[in-house]
Design a protein around this motif. Structure first.
Motif, PDB file in Angstrom:
ATOM      1  N   SER A  62     -59.853 -27.663  79.097  1.00 42.01           N
ATOM      2  CA  SER A  62     -59.287 -26.907  80.210  1.00 42.01           C
ATOM      3  C   SER A  62     -59.174 -27.804  81.434  1.00 42.01           C
ATOM      4  N   PRO A  63     -57.937 -28.092  81.875  1.00 42.54           N
ATOM      5  CA  PRO A  63     -57.762 -28.889  83.092  1.00 42.54           C
ATOM      6  C   PRO A  63     -57.685 -27.980  84.314  1.00 42.54           C
ATOM      7  N   ARG A  64     -58.043 -28.511  85.464  1.00 39.88           N
ATOM      8  CA  ARG A  64     -58.011 -27.724  86.687  1.00 39.88           C
ATOM      9  C   ARG A  64     -57.921 -28.657  87.891  1.00 39.88           C
ATOM     10  N   VAL A  65     -57.064 -28.296  88.837  1.00 37.84           N
ATOM     11  CA  VAL A  65     -56.977 -29.031  90.092  1.00 37.84           C
ATOM     12  C   VAL A  65     -57.743 -28.235  91.137  1.00 37.84           C
ATOM     13  N   ALA A  66     -58.769 -28.850  91.694  1.00 39.93           N
ATOM     14  CA  ALA A  66     -59.607 -28.217  92.712  1.00 39.93           C
ATOM     15  C   ALA A  66     -59.560 -29.082  93.969  1.00 39.93           C
ATOM     16  N   PRO A  67     -59.992 -28.548  95.123  1.00 39.71           N
ATOM     17  CA  PRO A  67     -59.972 -29.344  96.352  1.00 39.71           C
ATOM     18  C   PRO A  67     -60.739 -30.658  96.191  1.00 39.71           C
ATOM     19  N   GLY A  68     -60.040 -31.766  96.338  1.00 39.72           N
ATOM     20  CA  GLY A  68     -60.671 -33.072  96.295  1.00 39.72           C
ATOM     21  C   GLY A  68     -60.993 -33.597  94.917  1.00 39.72           C
ATOM     22  N   LYS A  69     -60.593 -32.889  93.859  1.00 40.13           N
ATOM     23  CA  LYS A  69     -60.939 -33.380  92.522  1.00 40.13           C
ATOM     24  C   LYS A  69     -59.996 -32.858  91.449  1.00 40.13           C
ATOM     25  N   LEU A  70     -59.909 -33.642  90.384  1.00 38.21           N
ATOM     26  CA  LEU A  70     -59.140 -33.297  89.190  1.00 38.21           C
ATOM     27  C   LEU A  70     -60.147 -33.062  88.070  1.00 38.21           C
ATOM     28  N   GLU A  71     -60.234 -31.838  87.573  1.00 38.69           N
ATOM     29  CA  GLU A  71     -61.287 -31.463  86.633  1.00 38.69           C
ATOM     30  C   GLU A  71     -60.749 -31.383  85.205  1.00 38.69           C
ATOM     31  N   ASN A  72     -61.564 -31.840  84.274  1.00 36.07           N
ATOM     32  CA  ASN A  72     -61.291 -31.717  82.839  1.00 36.07           C
ATOM     33  C   ASN A  72     -62.555 -31.193  82.171  1.00 36.07           C
ATOM     34  N   PHE A  73     -62.492 -29.963  81.641  1.00 36.23           N
ATOM     35  CA  PHE A  73     -63.646 -29.360  80.984  1.00 36.23           C
ATOM     36  C   PHE A  73     -63.460 -29.479  79.470  1.00 36.23           C
ATOM     37  N   PHE A  74     -64.441 -30.040  78.797  1.00 36.33           N
ATOM     38  CA  PHE A  74     -64.402 -30.187  77.345  1.00 36.33           C
ATOM     39  C   PHE A  74     -65.305 -29.130  76.730  1.00 36.33           C
ATOM     40  N   LEU A  75     -64.756 -28.403  75.747  1.00 33.68           N
ATOM     41  CA  LEU A  75     -65.361 -27.165  75.278  1.00 33.68           C
ATOM     42  C   LEU A  75     -65.360 -27.095  73.755  1.00 33.68           C
ATOM     43  N   PHE A  76     -66.208 -26.219  73.231  1.00 38.56           N
ATOM     44  CA  PHE A  76     -66.141 -25.738  71.852  1.00 38.56           C
ATOM     45  C   PHE A  76     -66.137 -24.223  71.947  1.00 38.56           C
ATOM     46  N   ALA A  77     -65.119 -23.574  71.407  1.00 38.61           N
ATOM     47  CA  ALA A  77     -65.000 -22.122  71.607  1.00 38.61           C
ATOM     48  C   ALA A  77     -64.203 -21.490  70.476  1.00 38.61           C
ATOM     49  N   ASP A  78     -64.198 -20.147  70.464  1.00 39.27           N
ATOM     50  CA  ASP A  78     -63.501 -19.374  69.432  1.00 39.27           C
ATOM     51  C   ASP A  78     -62.172 -18.875  69.992  1.00 39.27           C
ATOM     52  N   PRO A  79     -61.044 -19.335  69.472  1.00 33.15           N
ATOM     53  CA  PRO A  79     -59.752 -18.837  69.945  1.00 33.15           C
ATOM     54  C   PRO A  79     -59.639 -17.322  69.732  1.00 33.15           C
ATOM     55  N   GLY A  80     -58.999 -16.655  70.669  1.00 32.69           N
ATOM     56  CA  GLY A  80     -58.771 -15.223  70.539  1.00 32.69           C
ATOM     57  C   GLY A  80     -59.945 -14.358  70.943  1.00 32.69           C
ATOM     58  N   SER A  81     -61.079 -14.935  71.243  1.00 32.20           N
ATOM     59  CA  SER A  81     -62.256 -14.168  71.640  1.00 32.20           C
ATOM     60  C   SER A  81     -62.164 -13.791  73.124  1.00 32.20           C
ATOM     61  N   THR A  82     -62.930 -12.792  73.515  1.00 33.11           N
ATOM     62  CA  THR A  82     -63.027 -12.432  74.938  1.00 33.11           C
ATOM     63  C   THR A  82     -64.311 -12.972  75.567  1.00 33.11           C
ATOM     64  N   ASN A  83     -65.109 -13.691  74.789  1.00 34.59           N
ATOM     65  CA  ASN A  83     -66.359 -14.234  75.311  1.00 34.59           C
ATOM     66  C   ASN A  83     -66.094 -15.352  76.326  1.00 34.59           C
ATOM     67  N   ARG A  84     -66.979 -15.452  77.301  1.00 39.02           N
ATOM     68  CA  ARG A  84     -66.917 -16.565  78.233  1.00 39.02           C
ATOM     69  C   ARG A  84     -67.239 -17.877  77.504  1.00 39.02           C
ATOM     70  N   ILE A  85     -66.642 -18.946  77.986  1.00 41.86           N
ATOM     71  CA  ILE A  85     -66.827 -20.252  77.356  1.00 41.86           C
ATOM     72  C   ILE A  85     -67.708 -21.117  78.245  1.00 41.86           C
ATOM     73  N   GLU A  86     -68.758 -21.667  77.667  1.00 41.86           N
ATOM     74  CA  GLU A  86     -69.609 -22.602  78.402  1.00 41.86           C
ATOM     75  C   GLU A  86     -69.090 -24.027  78.236  1.00 41.86           C
ATOM     76  N   ILE A  87     -69.175 -24.791  79.299  1.00 38.30           N
ATOM     77  CA  ILE A  87     -68.707 -26.174  79.288  1.00 38.30           C
ATOM     78  C   ILE A  87     -69.697 -27.057  78.536  1.00 38.30           C
ATOM     79  N   GLU A  88     -69.167 -27.906  77.667  1.00 39.31           N
ATOM     80  CA  GLU A  88     -70.006 -28.919  77.023  1.00 39.31           C
ATOM     81  C   GLU A  88     -70.234 -30.082  77.975  1.00 39.31           C
ATOM     82  N   VAL A  89     -69.150 -30.613  78.494  1.00 43.46           N
ATOM     83  CA  VAL A  89     -69.241 -31.713  79.461  1.00 43.46           C
ATOM     84  C   VAL A  89     -67.954 -31.713  80.272  1.00 43.46           C
TER      85      VAL A  89
END
Length: 366
Positions: A62-89
């Motif tokens: 998941s990429p994201r542009v935030a104030p002062g930074k360019l974020e890249n979240f690397f995840l392991f998750a279940d497609p199609g789920s409604t559960n929240r996803i925790e960031i791995e790194v």
């Protein structure tokens, strides 16, 4: 000659390289969803790209542009789920104004190749973990890079144009979580000792008047004590000198990958230990298997590896009072005359490795 590394500090170039990273990742992560992403200090809804449209623990980004930074979240998750996803790194790069607080960095090696790197900023819960200990765990991939006007230690993860970029990024994400968990447990154990809790085994200093590696009454220390002493040795040694790589960014990345594969193959043989100066040591009750990995079988690399094994092996033997078995790990057999000398008087076993697909196979392990 040591390889020169340089952190990219121009924010316009960082933004361009981040777009290149996104382009590479979109090729292998085509399935898009809007999902809630959670991490220790925040929660947001963002776009998540999955590798497959269904499954469990699928690789995602998941990429994201935030104030002062360019974020890249690397995840392991279940497609199609409604559960929240925790960031791995996360790999966050500075935007607008350059700063070194971001966890990610782009690094250029002496050949001009660009690598994705991490600055060692890991957390467990809401607390940051000591960088020195993080670098200790990733020692096989740590380099020192010019970071104008200073220098910084970083963990090389993968070449930006590497065909297996995604594999290496998510392998790093898994290892980073394992390291964070391990260091978090160490932190809790240390806190327990400082408040009168039960000790976790050994202080790593050795008792006054006792031989190193000995417990009460001069008897051999328990395996837990020995491991803690070895860890203390690593900590002390890792503070000396600087690591500038293994002859180029590609070789450094390969070096880290081989060490990880070797540790995974051997971890059921004993306790895995690593350090800035030592690639891998497997500590068992009665012996230590010490490994030095080189990514070429050139004469200079063989000489260096043999010297490191002899010196580090004697240090460990003195500290632990255990038999040390030394292993030189190479991508091919050394010269016949060198091989005879290594296995003869030096009493070092040569182990060779070969890459098969995305995995490494080892020959000569016993």
């Amino acid at each position: 000659m040591d390889e020169a590394y340089e952190v990219v500090t121009d924010v316009a170039e960082i933004a361009r390289l981040n777009k290149q990273l996104a382009t590479q990742l979109r090729k292998v992560l085509p399935y898009r969803e809007s999902r809630e992403i959670t991490y220790p200090s925040n929660l947001h809804t963002g776009t998540v790209y999955f590798e497959t449209s269904a499954g469990a623990s699928v690789r995602a980004w998941s990429p994201r542009v935030a104030p002062g930074k360019l974020e890249n979240f690397f995840l392991f998750a279940d497609p199609g789920s409604t559960n929240r996803i925790e960031i791995e790194v996360q790999l966050t790069f500075p935007a607008g104004t350059y700063n070194r607080r971001a966890a990610g960095a782009f690094v250029r090696d002496g050949s001009g190749d660009i690598f994705v790197a991490h600055r060692g900023n890991l957390t467990k819960g809401t607390a940051g973990l000591p960088k020195a200990k993080v670098f200790r765990e990733f020692a096989a991939s740590v380099v020192e890079a010019a970071d104008k006007p200073k220098s910084s230690r970083v963990i090389l993860i993968a070449g930006l144009k590497a065909p297996d970029l995604a594999d290496q990024l998510w392998e790093f994400a898994k290892q980073a979580r394992e390291v964070a968990t391990q260091l978090g447990e160490e932190r809790n154990s240390d806190a327990g000792q400082s408040t009168g809790g039960a000790p976790s085994g050994g202080t790593g200093t050795g008792g006054l008047g006792k031989p190193r590696g000995a417990g009460a009454g001069g008897q051999p220390a328990s395996p837990a004590d020995r491991q803690m002493k070895l860890r203390a040795y690593f900590d002390e040694y890792s503070g000396e000198g600087h690591t500038k790589g293994h002859g180029g960014g590609k070789r450094t990345v390969e070096h880290g990958a081989v060490v990880r594969a070797l540790e995974l193959y051997l971890r059921n043989k004993g306790s895995s230990q690593k350090a800035q100066a030592i690639d891998l040591a497997i500590v068992a009750t009665s012996r230590v298997d010490l490994f030095e990995v080189k990514t070429s079988a050139r004469t200079t690399d063989v000489y260096t590896g043999v010297g490191q094994l002899l010196i580090h092996g004697e240090c460990i033997k003195e500290l632990l009072g255990l038999v040390v078995k030394r292993h030189l790990v190479l991508p091919g057999e050394p010269k016949a005359s060198h091989g005879r000398a290594i296995s003869g008087k030096a009493n070092i076993t040569v182990v060779t490795y070969q890459k098969k697909g995305s995995r490494y196979q080892f020959t000569g392990l016993n």
